[in-house]
Design a protein around this motif. Sequence first.
Motif, mmCIF file in Angstrom:
data_model
loop_
_atom_site.group_PDB
_atom_site.id
_atom_site.type_symbol
_atom_site.label_atom_id
_atom_site.label_comp_id
_atom_site.label_asym_id
_atom_site.label_seq_id
_atom_site.Cartn_x
_atom_site.Cartn_y
_atom_site.Cartn_z
ATOM 1 N N ASP A 258 0.825 -1.213 0.000
ATOM 2 C CA ASP A 258 0.000 0.000 0.000
ATOM 3 C C ASP A 258 0.857 1.260 0.000
ATOM 4 N N GLU A 259 1.932 1.242 0.829
ATOM 5 C CA GLU A 259 2.812 2.406 0.867
ATOM 6 C C GLU A 259 3.469 2.649 -0.484
ATOM 7 N N LYS A 260 3.906 1.552 -1.110
ATOM 8 C CA LYS A 260 4.558 1.712 -2.417
ATOM 9 C C LYS A 260 3.589 2.220 -3.480
ATOM 10 N N THR A 261 2.367 1.703 -3.425
ATOM 11 C CA THR A 261 1.373 2.212 -4.374
ATOM 12 C C THR A 261 1.084 3.687 -4.126
ATOM 13 N N LYS A 262 1.027 4.055 -2.821
ATOM 14 C CA LYS A 262 0.814 5.466 -2.508
ATOM 15 C C LYS A 262 1.970 6.323 -3.021
ATOM 16 N N GLN A 263 3.218 5.824 -2.794
ATOM 17 C CA GLN A 263 4.377 6.573 -3.284
ATOM 18 C C GLN A 263 4.349 6.697 -4.803
ATOM 19 N N PHE A 264 3.992 5.605 -5.467
ATOM 20 C CA PHE A 264 3.922 5.645 -6.925
ATOM 21 C C PHE A 264 2.869 6.647 -7.390
ATOM 22 N N LEU A 265 1.711 6.632 -6.727
ATOM 23 C CA LEU A 265 0.670 7.586 -7.090
ATOM 24 C C LEU A 265 1.092 9.027 -6.818
ATOM 25 N N ASP A 266 1.819 9.211 -5.676
ATOM 26 C CA ASP A 266 2.323 10.559 -5.375
ATOM 27 C C ASP A 266 3.292 11.038 -6.452
ATOM 28 N N LEU A 267 4.192 10.127 -6.872
ATOM 29 C CA LEU A 267 5.138 10.501 -7.926
ATOM 30 C C LEU A 267 4.418 10.845 -9.227
ATOM 31 N N MET A 268 3.413 10.021 -9.547
ATOM 32 C CA MET A 268 2.652 10.325 -10.763
ATOM 33 C C MET A 268 1.924 11.657 -10.636
ATOM 34 N N ASP A 269 1.411 11.941 -9.441
ATOM 35 C CA ASP A 269 0.744 13.233 -9.225
ATOM 36 C C ASP A 269 1.716 14.393 -9.381
ATOM 37 N N THR A 270 2.922 14.236 -8.813
ATOM 38 C CA THR A 270 3.929 15.301 -8.940
ATOM 39 C C THR A 270 4.312 15.523 -10.408
ATOM 40 N N ILE A 271 4.458 14.391 -11.138
ATOM 41 C CA ILE A 271 4.805 14.523 -12.568
ATOM 42 C C ILE A 271 3.689 15.237 -13.324
ATOM 43 N N ASP A 272 2.430 14.869 -13.005
ATOM 44 C CA ASP A 272 1.307 15.548 -13.660
ATOM 45 C C ASP A 272 1.269 17.028 -13.314
ATOM 46 N N LYS A 273 1.573 17.311 -12.031
ATOM 47 C CA LYS A 273 1.584 18.728 -11.634
ATOM 48 C C LYS A 273 2.663 19.510 -12.377
ATOM 49 N N GLN A 274 3.881 18.902 -12.495
ATOM 50 C CA GLN A 274 4.947 19.569 -13.235
ATOM 51 C C GLN A 274 4.546 19.801 -14.698
ATOM 52 N N LYS A 275 3.908 18.780 -15.280
ATOM 53 C CA LYS A 275 3.457 18.956 -16.669
ATOM 54 C C LYS A 275 2.446 20.095 -16.775
ATOM 55 N N GLU A 276 1.525 20.120 -15.803
ATOM 56 C CA GLU A 276 0.535 21.204 -15.813
ATOM 57 C C GLU A 276 1.193 22.565 -15.650
ATOM 58 N N GLU A 277 2.207 22.645 -14.759
ATOM 59 C CA GLU A 277 2.909 23.920 -14.575
ATOM 60 C C GLU A 277 3.627 24.349 -15.852
ATOM 61 N N ILE A 278 4.257 23.377 -16.543
ATOM 62 C CA ILE A 278 4.931 23.706 -17.814
ATOM 63 C C ILE A 278 3.921 24.207 -18.837
ATOM 64 N N ALA A 279 2.751 23.530 -18.876
ATOM 65 C CA ALA A 279 1.717 23.975 -19.825
ATOM 66 C C ALA A 279 1.226 25.380 -19.477
ATOM 67 N N ARG A 280 1.051 25.590 -18.146
ATOM 68 C CA ARG A 280 0.615 26.920 -17.718
ATOM 69 C C ARG A 280 1.642 27.992 -18.092
ATOM 70 N N SER A 281 2.954 27.702 -17.834
ATOM 71 C CA SER A 281 4.001 28.681 -18.190
ATOM 72 C C SER A 281 4.006 28.952 -19.708
ATOM 73 N N GLY A 282 3.814 27.884 -20.523
ATOM 74 C CA GLY A 282 3.745 28.070 -21.979
ATOM 75 C C GLY A 282 2.567 28.946 -22.371
ATOM 76 N N ARG A 283 1.428 28.674 -21.681
ATOM 77 C CA ARG A 283 0.247 29.470 -21.985
ATOM 78 C C ARG A 283 0.458 30.948 -21.623
ATOM 79 N N THR A 284 1.048 31.169 -20.427
ATOM 80 C CA THR A 284 1.289 32.563 -20.005
ATOM 81 C C THR A 284 2.258 33.275 -20.950
ATOM 82 N N SER A 285 3.315 32.539 -21.356
ATOM 83 C CA SER A 285 4.276 33.149 -22.291
ATOM 84 C C SER A 285 3.609 33.458 -23.634
#
Length: 675
Positions: A258-285
Amino acid sequence: MAPPVPASRKRGRGSSAAAPRPWRSSGGPTGGCARRAARRRRRPCCGGCGSSAGRRAAAASTWRPRASRWRRAGRWAGCCPAPRPSLRWRSATAALARKGNNLRTVGAEALGKLLRQNKSIRSLILEWNSLGVWEEGFSFFCQGLGANKFLQRLDLRNNQINHQGAGELAMALKQNTSLQELDLRWNNIGLLGGRALLNCLQSNRTLKRLELAGNNVPSDILKAVEQAMDHNQDRQTILRETQNRAYILSKEVLSLKDEKTKQFLDLMDTIDKQKEEIARSGRTSAARVSQLQEALDEQHSIMNSLKAKLQMTEAALALSEQKVHNLGELLNATKQEQTSMAERHFMELQQQKQEGADREGKLLHDLSAASEKNLLLRNQVDELEKKCKIQQDQLFQVKQDLTNTTAELKLRAVQAEERLEMEKRRFKQSLEDMESLRLKEVDHMTQHMEASERSMQDRIQRLEAIRIALEEELSQVKAAALTERGQAEEELIKVRNQARLEEQQRLEHLEEKLRLMTESRDEAQNCCLKQKQMVAEAQAKANQLSLHADGLRRRIEELQQDLNSKEEEKVTEVNKVKVELQEQIGHLQAERTAQEGLREKISALERQLKVLSSNHREALLDKEGEISLLLEKLRMKEADISRMREEEAQRASFLQNAIMAYVQGSPLGAHSSRK
C-alpha cells in the motif's frame, strides 16, 4: 360445510399468543383447556421425554408434535414431562452436558450420529453414564468421535470403560484432529488400555490434556502420556507462533504494498503537476507574446496616424510656422517614448526567453538526476540479487550441515543402542553366573548339611546302642550318662538351629541383592527407553527443520520469480522490491538464528546423552563393585562354615574320647580289660 374451529385451537395455533390463559393462574385447566388436556391424554407419547416407552410409542404412531412451536413457547408437549435439567445448551460456548442419565446403546448410537453430523458442539460432558458396559453402542460412539472435526473437550469420567473401549477410543483419536481435552478418570482401562492410548498419541498431535487417574495404569505409561501431552502442547504453541508470524508478515507485506502504491501515485501526481505547470508557463508566455504583438500593432497604427498628422502638418506649415516647432518637439518626445517602450518590451521578451531556457535546463537536470538514480537503483538491485544468490548458497550449506548432523546423530544413536545392548548382555550374563553360583552353593550346602546330619544320626545311633548295651552294666552311672546325653543333644540342636538360621539369613540377603539387581536393570531399561525417545524427538525436530528449510527455499524461489517478473515493471517499483528483499533477508537471518538455536539444542541433547551414558557406566561400575563385595562376603561365609564344620568335628571327637575314657574308667571296662 366444515365444522367451526374452536377458539381455543385458534388461540393455540394463531398469532394471538398474548391472549390470557385462565389455567395458568388457576390450579388446573378449565373448559376448553380441560378438553385439550383430555385429548393429550388420549394421544400417544411424543417421545420428547427420552423414555424407552415414549420412543416406542412415537415410532409406532404417525402423530408428531410440533417441537419447534413448543420450544419457542418455552413449553414441552403435555404428554410427557419437561426435559431433564442435566441437558444444558450454551450457545456461546456450544457445550452439551449429560451427566448421570444411564445412557444405553440407543443413547450412545444417537450421540455417535450427533457427533458425525453436528458442527457446533465444542464441549461434551458424559460422566456417570456407564457407556463402557454397552460395547456396540460405545464403538458406534467412538466412530462418530473419529469422524467429528469440531469437538474440543470430552468428559467420560465414571463410565466403566475397559481396555477394549480404550482401544476403540485410541482408534477414534487417531482419526480425530480437533479434540484437545479428554477426561477418562475413574474407569477400568488398565495396562492394555493405557498402552493403546499411548500408541495412538504418536499419530494424534492435537490432544493437549489426557486425564487417566484411577484406571490402574502403570506410572511409566502415565509419564509417557504426560510427555506426549507436553510435546503436543509445544507443537501447537510452535504452530501458533508460526501462524502469527506469517499473519504479521502478510500484514507487513500488504502495508508495504500500500505504501509503495501510494508513493507511486504521489510521484505520478507530482509529474502531472509539473506537466501542468509547464503547460501553464507556456500558456502565459504565449499570452504575453500576443499582448506584445497587439501593443506593437497599436504602435504601428499610432505611427500611421502620426504620419498622417505630419502630412497634414506639412500641408499646414505654410499656414502656421510656430506650430511646427511645437509639433516637432512633440514628435521627438513621442519617438523617445516609443523607443523606450520598444526597448522595454524587447528586454522583457529576452528575460522571458532566459527564464524559459533556465526552466528547460532545470528540467533536463532533473531528468538526468532521475536517470542516474535509476542506474544506481538497478545496480543496487543487481547487488541484492548477488546477495540473494550468496544467501541461497549459504542455505544450501546449512542444509548440508543439517543432513550431516542428523546422520551423525543417527550414527551416535545406533552406537549408543549397540553399547546398551552389549551392556545388557554382559549384565544378563553376570546375573546368570551369579544365579548359577548361588544355586551351586545352595546345593553344596544342602548336600553338606545332609551328610553332616547323616553322620550325626549314625553317631547318635551308635551311642544309643552303646547306651543300651551298657544300661544293664552301668545302672549306677545311668543318671550321669543321661544328663551328658541330654547336654550333647541340646548342643547338637543348637548347632543345627544356628546353621539353619545362618543359611536362611544368607538366602534372604541374596534374594534382596537379586531384587536390587533386577530393580537396577529395570531402571537401566527405562533410561534406555528415555534415551531412545530423546533421540526420536531430536530426529523429529531435525525433520521439521529440514521441512522448514525446504519451505524457505521454495519461498526464496517464489521471491526470485517475483523479482524476475517485477524487473519488467516501472522504475518506481524498484524501491518496493528492495524493501521486500531487505525484510526477507531479516527474516532469513532470524530463521538462521533459530537454526543456530536448534543446533545448540542438538548439542545440548548430545551432551545429555553423553552424561547419561557416563552415569550408566558409573552405575555399571558400582554394580560390579557390589558384585565383587558379594563374592567376598560369600567367601567369608564359606570360611565361617568350614570353621564351624571343624569345630563340630572337634566337639564330636572330644565327646567320643570322653565316652571312651568314661567307659574305660568304669569297673566293667576294667574287668573286660583284665580278661
